[in-house]
Design a protein around this motif. Structure first.
Motif, mmCIF file in Angstrom:
data_model
loop_
_atom_site.group_PDB
_atom_site.id
_atom_site.type_symbol
_atom_site.label_atom_id
_atom_site.label_comp_id
_atom_site.label_asym_id
_atom_site.label_seq_id
_atom_site.Cartn_x
_atom_site.Cartn_y
_atom_site.Cartn_z
ATOM 1 N N SER A 75 35.050 16.619 9.994
ATOM 2 C CA SER A 75 34.087 14.327 9.889
ATOM 3 C C SER A 75 34.989 13.676 10.936
ATOM 4 C CB SER A 75 35.538 13.939 8.281
ATOM 5 O OG SER A 75 36.516 13.479 8.152
ATOM 6 N N THR A 76 35.964 14.004 11.117
ATOM 7 C CA THR A 76 36.323 13.226 12.448
ATOM 8 C C THR A 76 35.655 13.664 14.018
ATOM 9 O OG1 THR A 76 38.586 12.892 11.833
ATOM 10 C CG2 THR A 76 38.167 12.287 13.826
ATOM 11 N N LEU A 77 34.930 14.638 13.851
ATOM 12 C CA LEU A 77 34.348 15.551 15.338
ATOM 13 C C LEU A 77 32.737 14.812 14.650
ATOM 14 C CD1 LEU A 77 35.828 18.676 15.689
ATOM 15 C CD2 LEU A 77 35.576 17.183 17.284
ATOM 16 N N LEU A 78 32.254 14.952 13.731
ATOM 17 C CA LEU A 78 31.442 14.970 13.282
ATOM 18 C C LEU A 78 31.134 13.367 12.968
ATOM 19 C CD1 LEU A 78 28.155 15.139 12.533
ATOM 20 C CD2 LEU A 78 29.093 15.090 9.939
ATOM 21 N N THR A 79 31.906 12.129 12.945
ATOM 22 C CA THR A 79 31.827 11.389 13.555
ATOM 23 C C THR A 79 31.886 10.749 15.022
ATOM 24 O OG1 THR A 79 33.554 10.453 11.330
ATOM 25 C CG2 THR A 79 32.672 8.787 13.472
ATOM 26 N N MET A 80 32.605 11.455 15.418
ATOM 27 C CA MET A 80 32.861 10.380 16.803
ATOM 28 C C MET A 80 31.346 11.728 17.483
ATOM 29 S SD MET A 80 36.270 12.527 17.309
ATOM 30 C CE MET A 80 36.160 12.004 19.820
ATOM 31 N N VAL A 81 30.500 12.703 17.271
ATOM 32 C CA VAL A 81 29.900 13.046 17.992
ATOM 33 C C VAL A 81 28.640 12.076 17.022
ATOM 34 C CG1 VAL A 81 27.448 14.133 18.001
ATOM 35 C CG2 VAL A 81 29.647 15.208 18.037
ATOM 36 N N VAL A 82 27.900 11.470 16.256
ATOM 37 C CA VAL A 82 27.148 10.889 15.367
ATOM 38 C C VAL A 82 27.368 9.488 16.561
ATOM 39 C CG1 VAL A 82 26.620 8.856 13.524
ATOM 40 C CG2 VAL A 82 26.750 11.855 13.752
ATOM 41 N N THR A 83 29.086 8.796 16.050
ATOM 42 C CA THR A 83 28.632 7.402 17.473
ATOM 43 C C THR A 83 28.655 7.293 19.261
ATOM 44 O OG1 THR A 83 30.611 7.543 15.709
ATOM 45 C CG2 THR A 83 30.909 6.271 17.846
ATOM 46 N N ALA A 84 28.591 8.821 18.856
ATOM 47 C CA ALA A 84 28.360 8.742 21.200
ATOM 48 C C ALA A 84 26.771 8.661 20.659
ATOM 49 C CB ALA A 84 29.210 10.075 21.264
ATOM 50 N N LEU A 85 26.021 9.230 20.141
ATOM 51 C CA LEU A 85 24.398 9.501 20.046
ATOM 52 C C LEU A 85 23.986 8.264 19.884
ATOM 53 C CD1 LEU A 85 24.131 12.670 18.028
ATOM 54 C CD2 LEU A 85 23.645 12.715 20.473
ATOM 55 N N VAL A 86 24.486 7.665 18.793
ATOM 56 C CA VAL A 86 24.150 6.102 18.598
ATOM 57 C C VAL A 86 24.419 5.524 19.524
ATOM 58 C CG1 VAL A 86 24.098 4.140 17.018
ATOM 59 C CG2 VAL A 86 24.602 5.579 16.063
ATOM 60 N N PHE A 87 26.056 4.941 20.207
ATOM 61 C CA PHE A 87 26.088 4.565 20.858
ATOM 62 C C PHE A 87 24.627 5.139 21.988
ATOM 63 C CE2 PHE A 87 28.275 3.828 24.789
ATOM 64 C CZ PHE A 87 28.383 2.133 25.089
ATOM 65 N N HIS A 88 24.756 6.421 22.673
ATOM 66 C CA HIS A 88 23.913 6.476 23.993
ATOM 67 C C HIS A 88 22.559 5.804 23.346
ATOM 68 C CE1 HIS A 88 21.449 8.781 26.940
ATOM 69 N NE2 HIS A 88 21.589 9.644 26.198
ATOM 70 N N TRP A 89 22.024 6.131 23.079
ATOM 71 C CA TRP A 89 20.391 5.590 21.727
ATOM 72 C C TRP A 89 20.485 3.767 21.754
ATOM 73 C CZ3 TRP A 89 19.055 2.095 17.738
ATOM 74 C CH2 TRP A 89 18.236 2.113 17.324
ATOM 75 N N ALA A 90 21.660 3.242 21.495
ATOM 76 C CA ALA A 90 21.577 1.656 21.864
ATOM 77 C C ALA A 90 21.612 1.144 23.384
ATOM 78 C CB ALA A 90 22.434 1.260 20.540
ATOM 79 N N LEU A 91 22.394 2.176 23.984
ATOM 80 C CA LEU A 91 22.591 2.257 25.640
ATOM 81 C C LEU A 91 21.348 2.395 26.340
ATOM 82 C CD1 LEU A 91 23.652 1.115 27.676
ATOM 83 C CD2 LEU A 91 24.381 3.692 28.126
#
Length: 116
Positions: free
Chosen positions: A93-109
């Motif tokens: 769950s920690t790894l999944l959270t980190m991946v989703v956070t990175a993807l959302v940040f990349h999308w927003a950027l």
């Protein structure tokens, strides 16, 4: 300062009460945190004593983990039986959270760069 502490404890107590009365699948502390957030949004303004109290609590957060550690010790048999599954679920769950956070940040950027 007493009023700020009382506000925090009142929100905690109300959250626990709502949890017990309604059976919501959220801990009472989380419900209390939402109540505090709602109160802060409804009554905007600076609250220096609340900031002081919350800063002190945050600075001494390690003391708050002592009861949690004692609770873990008391659950020794459950941890012995399910410890590997708990650790695995936490890691995944920690790894999944980190991946989703990175993807959302990349999308927003990317979206922000397109607008600029």
């Amino acid at each position: 300062m007493i009023a700020a502490i009382a506000t925090l404890l009142l929100c905690q107590l109300l959250g626990e009460g709502i949890h017990l009365l309604t059976g919501l699948p959220l801990p009472g502390a989380v419900i209390g945190m939402f109540l505090l957030l709602g109160w802060l949004l409804l009554r905007p303004g600076e609250r220096p004593t609340l900031v002081q109290v919350s800063a002190w609590l945050t600075a001494h957060l390690s003391v708050m983990f002592v009861p949690a550690a004692v609770g873990l010790i008391e659950e020794g048999p459950v941890l012995a039986k399910n410890g590997v599954a708990i650790v695995l679920a936490t890691l995944v769950s920690t790894l999944l959270t980190m991946v989703v956070t990175a993807l959302v940040f990349h999308w927003a950027l990317t979206r922000a760069e397109r607008k600029a």
